[in-house]
Design an enzyme around this catalytic site. Structure first.
Site, PDB file in Angstrom:
ATOM      1  N   ALA A  72      -0.314  15.626   9.616  1.00 40.93           N
ATOM      2  CA  ALA A  72       0.309  14.702   8.651  1.00 40.93           C
ATOM      3  C   ALA A  72       0.337  13.281   9.217  1.00 40.93           C
ATOM      4  CB  ALA A  72       1.690  15.211   8.250  1.00 40.93           C
ATOM      5  N   CYS A  73       1.483  12.619   9.135  1.00 38.89           N
ATOM      6  CA  CYS A  73       1.555  11.194   9.522  1.00 38.89           C
ATOM      7  C   CYS A  73       1.265  10.973  11.007  1.00 38.89           C
ATOM      8  CB  CYS A  73       2.927  10.621   9.203  1.00 38.89           C
ATOM      9  SG  CYS A  73       3.168  10.427   7.444  1.00 38.89           S
ATOM     10  N   SER A  74       1.340  12.023  11.807  1.00 36.99           N
ATOM     11  CA  SER A  74       1.079  11.855  13.236  1.00 36.99           C
ATOM     12  C   SER A  74      -0.365  12.196  13.605  1.00 36.99           C
ATOM     13  CB  SER A  74       2.047  12.713  14.059  1.00 36.99           C
ATOM     14  OG  SER A  74       3.325  12.131  14.024  1.00 36.99           O
TER      15      SER A  74
END
Ligand code: CO8
Length: 379
Positions: free
Chosen positions: A161-163
């Site tokens: 995801a966002c990481s």
């Protein structure tokens, strides 16, 4: 007598950015959303009057800016999103013989990064496509990008995801240190508009589309004029249902759930805010301390770009005082949340003023929960 050899210095030697041509302002977004609300409430008038359905409420520009700091977002297609009878982008399917959309934007960002790092396809051994959503299950997006650029070696996809970008960076660094690649291309093609519920007032303003790219290699192989030594990387995950998307290949095995709201992005934003801010601030502070770096020596924080208030709070907790605009640059006002690409856009745009020896941290956080901290020093 045994001799200890120093591990090689690994650097980010170039970054690239692809920005879609079309952008949607909050005013345009809210105008469409409110037309959609009127249509919905009119279409469902009887059920709403009978108390069987809740009417939808208007969105507002003031709320969006105050709650998030977002003023606009780039998208692959604007007309579909701004059609109140459609509320999602038009992105035409392509044949198997054509380059896929996600590959196309990845190639554009990759060329930008390769030019900056002074690298040709022959210099690169691996391609990592790291982002929140892959366009298809297989073949891996990374292998298509590898082919499009004429890179030999190997490629694979990963999703945190966002990481995804920071996790991809650590994977690239580890591959260089292990000797399995001389140079790695890390790509973050985020087409968030495809999996955003544009009809949901709680989140319709949050995301935008973009692609970022980074070249990771040994300092000794770099011919770039702009090298950023990776001093250390730290990754952290902790399971949470507060940001979730249940879209997947098993959906068709239960027809009752096909197209349901849970098959797009959804979150409990308040909880995410409260739980992730301390987690990330503590991660950066402990990572710096373990690397023997004083927070006073931290010149820049290229933070994940989800929410302005979140970034102000995280940077304040790290520094023990409010960060200046230079210390924690903001791009989410223009780009919105671009998932894993946000911190890389900030790094791409806001690093040239830093002097040799100055230190910064690229930091991501998001669904999972997942968080990553990459400490870099200008060479
Ligand atoms: N207009 C007007 N009012 C609204 C709107 C709107 N658009 N939306 C909500 N409201 C109302 C609510 O209904 C609520 O009303 P009431 O008080 O009467 O119940 C009130 O405004 C306050 O709502 P919230 O409590 O939801 O507002 P917040 O102040 O918490 O702000 C945010 C909401 C902006 C979402 C905020 O909580 C936030 O940013 N939190 C952090 C979230 C975050 O960082 N998430 C990371 C997600 S990104 C990630 O991990 C990648 C996922 C993969 C990508 C997916 C791509 C699609």
């Amino acid at each position: 007598m045994s001799q200890t050899t120093q591990p090689p210095t690994v650097v980010i030697s170039g970054t690239g950015l692809y920005t879609p041509q079309e952008s949607i302002s909050n005013a345009e977004l809210v105008a469409t959303f409110n037309q959609y609300v009127d249509l919905y409430n009119e279409d469902n008038k009887a059920a709403i009057e009978a108390g069987e359905l809740e009417p939808l409420s208007y969105s507002s520009e003031e709320f969006i800016v105050k709650a998030s700091g977002i003023e606009s977002r780039y998208v692959m297609n604007k007309s579909g999103v701004l059609d109140p009878k459609r509320m999602h982008p038009f992105i035409a399917e392509r044949s198997d013989e054509e380059q896929s959309v996600q590959c196309e934007i990845a190639v554009a960002a990759a060329r930008d990064a390769m030019e900056q790092a002074n690298k040709t396809a022959d210099d690169i051994d691996a391609v990592i496509v790291a982002c929140s959503n892959m366009q298809r299950a297989y073949p891996a997006m990374a292998i298509e990008v590898q082919d499009a650029l004429g890179i030999k070696g190997f490629g694979f996809d990963m999703n945190v995801a966002c990481s995804s970008a920071t996790f991809g960076l650590q994977a690239a660094k580890d591959a260089i240190l292990a000797g399995s690649a001389r140079s790695v291309l890390v790509l973050n093609p985020e087409i968030c508009s495809g999996h955003l519920a544009w009809e949901d007032r709680d989140c319709h303003f949050i995301f935008g589309d973009v692609c970022t790219a980074m070249i990771v290699e040994r300092l000794e192989t770099s011919t770039s004029a702009d090298n950023w030594e990776i001093l250390g990387s730290r990754l952290q995950t902790q399971f949470s249902n507060n940001i979730r998307n249940n879209f997947g290949f098993l959906n068709r095995c239960d027809e009752s759930g096909v197209g349901a709201r849970d098959k797009l992005f959804r979150q409990n934003g308040r909880k995410v805010f409260k739980e992730v801010v301390p987690m990330v601030a503590e991660m950066i502070v402990s990572h710096l301390s373990d690397e023997g770096i004083e927070t006073d020596d931290l010149k820049r924080m290229w933070l994940h770009q989800a929410n302005l208030g979140m970034n102000l709070l995280i940077s304040k907790k790290v520094l023990g005082r409010e960060a200046t605009a230079e210390e924690a640059p903001v791009i989410l006002n223009e780009y919105a949340n671009t998932s894993s690409a946000g911190s890389v856009i900030a790094f791409h745009k806001y690093r040239q003023d830093m002097a040799a020896g100055e230190i910064g941290v690229i930091c991501s956080f998001g669904a999972g929960y997942s968080a990553g901290s990459i400490i870099v020093k200008r060479h």
